[in-house]
Enzyme design. Structure first.
Site, PDB file in Angstrom:
ATOM      1  N   SER A   1       0.859  -1.198   0.000  1.00 19.60           N
ATOM      2  CA  SER A   1       0.000   0.000   0.000  1.00 19.60           C
ATOM      3  C   SER A   1       0.883   1.232   0.000  1.00 19.60           C
ATOM      4  O   SER A   1       2.022   1.186   0.471  1.00 19.60           O
ATOM      5  CB  SER A   1      -0.875   0.030   1.248  1.00 19.60           C
ATOM      6  N   ASP A   2       0.374   2.343  -0.532  1.00 22.04           N
ATOM      7  CA  ASP A   2       1.089   3.593  -0.312  1.00 22.04           C
ATOM      8  C   ASP A   2       0.956   3.904   1.182  1.00 22.04           C
ATOM      9  O   ASP A   2       0.091   3.357   1.876  1.00 22.04           O
ATOM     10  CB  ASP A   2       0.537   4.731  -1.183  1.00 22.04           C
ATOM     11  N   TRP A   3       1.810   4.773   1.664  1.00 21.15           N
ATOM     12  CA  TRP A   3       1.926   4.983   3.106  1.00 21.15           C
ATOM     13  C   TRP A   3       0.633   5.566   3.687  1.00 21.15           C
ATOM     14  O   TRP A   3       0.240   6.685   3.355  1.00 21.15           O
ATOM     15  CB  TRP A   3       3.127   5.879   3.379  1.00 21.15           C
TER      16      TRP A   3
END
Ligand code: BGC
Length: 721
Positions: free
Chosen positions: A261-263
């Site tokens: 996932s993106d942060w």
């Protein structure tokens, strides 16, 4: 407090321990799948879950008792970022400085896939030396609007150029047993509301424009990890998007690695787990409260997420670990080597674009020039830090002024005047730097320097605070009132060269109209000033070509012309469909300021003798096109031949032309080279939404060979049967 560095040492120790433990148990020749099954049998469910979420800003997983190392990630894409501690503060190490590589659009402007490989290879070497498992790079979302704050990180508006560079960058990084993480999958084309906005894009545009580089980086580049984007696609977050993650990525493209996932870009436990996300990352503790931590364990116990789903994710994580930190024949890893600097220098020198050279002020006539006024904040500004994630603590960065001083300082009197302040923060958080008042004292000083010098070189443009992740620019206007400075200096010295530094299109309309000499440069890495100076003095003949269109007016740009940016009520409709970038400008016959693929040289090239190996082709064949290029000038140079196809009388809407092949060649003065380009006929296909298939239409296709998308020098016609 856990620092990245301690994580990295621990990771190294784990890796060593596991290596010994796994290798002691396993006989030679055991496949990765067998190794994974053997480890999986030993894992408890709690341990499995612990592999699926962050345990630090950039780290995840790790099972000490089994010697499974943590996954250590790091940004990307301009080099391996410095290590940070919780809260993003610097870890204050002395061992984490790195090579600062040119930004994404600079790399794209080289049109040179070999340089993309070297970029990846060298960054991979640095990542490996610093104990990283995953480089959060390359990033190549399509430049849909010139305003996107991350245009500088990305490559291009064209899917083909994007794909060729992405594949090589991935291969380069992974040659060092470090996983590339291609990002941001998908349609993360604006920063405004990136965490909430839903993109509505038609299937054909998705397949033809936004996905090809991702597809190529998986199917050809074999990228081991991919980052899901923050935004939604058609109402569903990309991090829990069954269509993007399961159907397309893992189904059609047979991706075997990890979806990261993106942060902070995960929004659910059950949905994300059941729809393709493998690893949840984020930067805020407590990590046990993450969707993929205790909540995931509870969901498994409640029967909402099956053990099969968990095991598949764990398998993917271990698969990547066995290709990276636990792989055999580990490379050495190197940081800040002269070879890395040479790669940066080569990329930078091939990326710089000569936009205008009407009076032939360039290359500089160093035997007659006695004095130069170097003006502008960007002559002394450094670009390695800023822009959020993509900052690099550069071991060194040569500024433009330092480059010029080292090349010319002994024989030419160089005076420096700042001209404007590029301190973005000084203008206030919500300030429009486009409206910033010119600083008359700085301008007066610059005018005085220009008046008393043989020539002036002005360095204007953006910087890494102004162009940044998490916000888009508000307009294309040159910031910090730079236009006022350019006009004032040009008025007193006709021998003025304007060097614009940026990572995205700006409005250069006034400068194009009033100035004779314009050079475009980028956030060009540690060797920035050396490469720039060498282009100005003619040691390097410029060969960069624009990787995106510069509109004459923002309103001409498709997303803006159709009022389809940044969307309403958190929805953005990509109304332009496939007509992104030059596809729009050419089809709608709108004159841009500078077209896609544009870039001049100190020499001239003459194209002739275009032919194809056959006149008609079957869909399974390859078109081989040849063209002769003669260097008719005095300078050796590199030219990029661009081959576009054009299909009239199509069953569907087609862009006026589409890039299908390109090649960069070195040509000596007076020399003629034969350039051969290949296009598989299947690449002429359009995506048919009714049948969900790629269709190669029979009939005539025009092939256009040119030095830019609009300067077509030679052409031919072929038929597909
Ligand atoms: C960015 C990613 C980056 C991550 C970690 C996010 O805000 O969108 O590109 O890799 O932060 O720094």
């Amino acid at each position: 407090m856990k620092t990245k560095f301690s994580g990295y040492i621990l990771c190294g120790i784990f890796a060593l321990a596991t290596f010994t433990c796994v290798n002691a148990q396993s006989k030679k020749g055991i496949s990765i799948d067998e190794k994974i099954s053997s480890v999986m049998k030993k894992l408890t469910i709690e341990e499995k879950i612990s592999l699926l979420h962050a345990n630090g800003i950039f780290s995840a997983g790790g099972i000490k008792r089994l010697g499974i190392p943590e996954i250590m990630t790091d940004d990307g894409p301009l080099g391996v970022r410095e290590d940070v501690k919780e809260g993003w503060g610097s870890a204050n190490l002395t061992t984490d400085s790195a090579t600062f590589f040119p930004n994404g659009s600079a790399l794209a402007a080289t049109w040179n896939p070999e340089l993309a490989y070297r970029f990846g290879h060298d960054m991979g070497e640095e990542a490996h030396a610093r104990g990283k498992t995953v480089m959060l790079a390359p990033a190549f979302n399509i430049c849909r609007t010139p305003l996107c704050g991350r245009t500088y990180e990305y490559y291009s508006e064209d899917p083909f150029l994007n794909a060729r560079l992405a594949v090589q960058s991935v291969k380069g990084i992974q040659s060092q047993h470090v996983a590339a993480c291609v990002k941001h999958y998908a349609v993360n084309n604006q920063e405004v509301e990136r965490g909430r906005v839903s993109v509505d894009v038609d299937e054909r545009a998705l397949r033809e424009i936004y996905l090809p580089a991702f597809k190529a980086s998986i199917t050809e580049g074999n990228a081991w990890t991919i980052m899901s984007a923050y935004n939604k696609l058609r109402g569903v977050y990309c991090s829990e998007n069954d269509y993007l993650l399961d159907k397309i990525l893992k189904g059609e493209w047979k991706f075997k690695g990890i979806v990261i996932s993106d942060w902070g870009g995960t929004h659910s436990t059950v949905n994300a787990a059941n729809n393709g996300l493998d690893l949840e990352m984020g930067s805020r503790p407590p990590y046990s409260s993450y969707y993929f931590a205790d909540k995931l364990l509870d969901s498994v116990k409640a029967g909402k997420v099956s053990m099969k789903v968990i095991d598949e994710k764990v398998h993917r994580i271990l698969w990547v670990i066995y290709h990276t930190s636990l792989s055999e024949n580990q490379p050495e890893g190197k940081i800040n080597t002269p070879e890395h600097s040479k790669t940066v220098y080569d990329i930078a020198s091939e990326s710089i674009v000569l936009l205008k050279n009407e009076k032939h002020l360039l290359p500089l006539n160093t035997s007659t020039i006695k004095s130069i006024a170097v003006i502008g904040d960007n002559a002394t500004h450094t670009f390695h830090l800023g822009g959020f994630g993509a900052g690099v603590k550069a071991r060194y960065e040569v500024t433009a002024l330092a480059g010029l001083q080292s090349r010319l300082g002994k024989t030419i009197d160089i005076k420096y005047a700042r001209g404007y302040s590029g301190d973005y923060r000084a203008y206030g958080k919500n300030a429009r730097t486009e409206d910033a008042k010119p600083d008359s004292a700085l301008i007066q000083e610059a005018v005085a320097a220009a008046k008393s010098s043989d020539m002036a070189i002005l360095f204007v443009g953006g910087n890494r605070d102004y162009e940044s992740e998490s916000r888009d620019r508000k307009s294309l206007v040159l910031p910090f009132s730079e236009q006022v400075l350019v006009d004032a200096v040009t008025a007193v010295n006709q021998n003025t060269i304007v060097v614009v530094v940026g990572g995205a299109p700006y409005d250069l309309g006034e400068i194009k109209k009033n100035n004779s000499t314009i050079v475009w440069s980028w956030y060009n890495g540690s060797e920035n000033g050396n490469a720039l100076a060498d282009v100005l003095i003619g040691k390097i003949n410029p060969s960069g070509k624009l990787p995106f269109t510069f509109p004459a007016d923002l309103k001409d740009s498709p997303a803006h012309a159709l009022n389809a940016y940044p969307g309403e009520n958190l929805k953005v409709d990509y109304k332009e469909g496939i007509l992104v970038g030059y596809r729009w400008f050419d089809t709608k016959k709108i004159e841009p300021l500078y077209c896609f693929g544009y870039g001049l040289s100190y020499t001239d090239y003459k194209y002739s003798g275009f032919f194809t190996n056959k006149k008609s082709y079957k869909p399974s064949e390859n078109i081989t096109a040849s063209v002769k290029i003669k260097n008719t000038g005095k300078f050796a140079g590199k030219e990029t031949v661009q081959l576009y196809i054009s299909k009239s009388a199509s069953a569907v809407e087609r862009a006026d032309r589409e890039l299908k092949a390109f090649k960069k060649v070195k040509i000596a003065p007076g020399e003629t080279v034969n350039v051969t380009l290949n296009i598989p006929v299947k690449d002429l296909a359009y995506y048919d939404v009714k049948t969900s298939k790629w269709i190669v239409e029979p009939g005539k296709y025009k092939l256009l060979a040119g030095t830019s998308s609009r300067d077509i020098e030679q052409s031919g016609t072929i038929t597909v049967n």
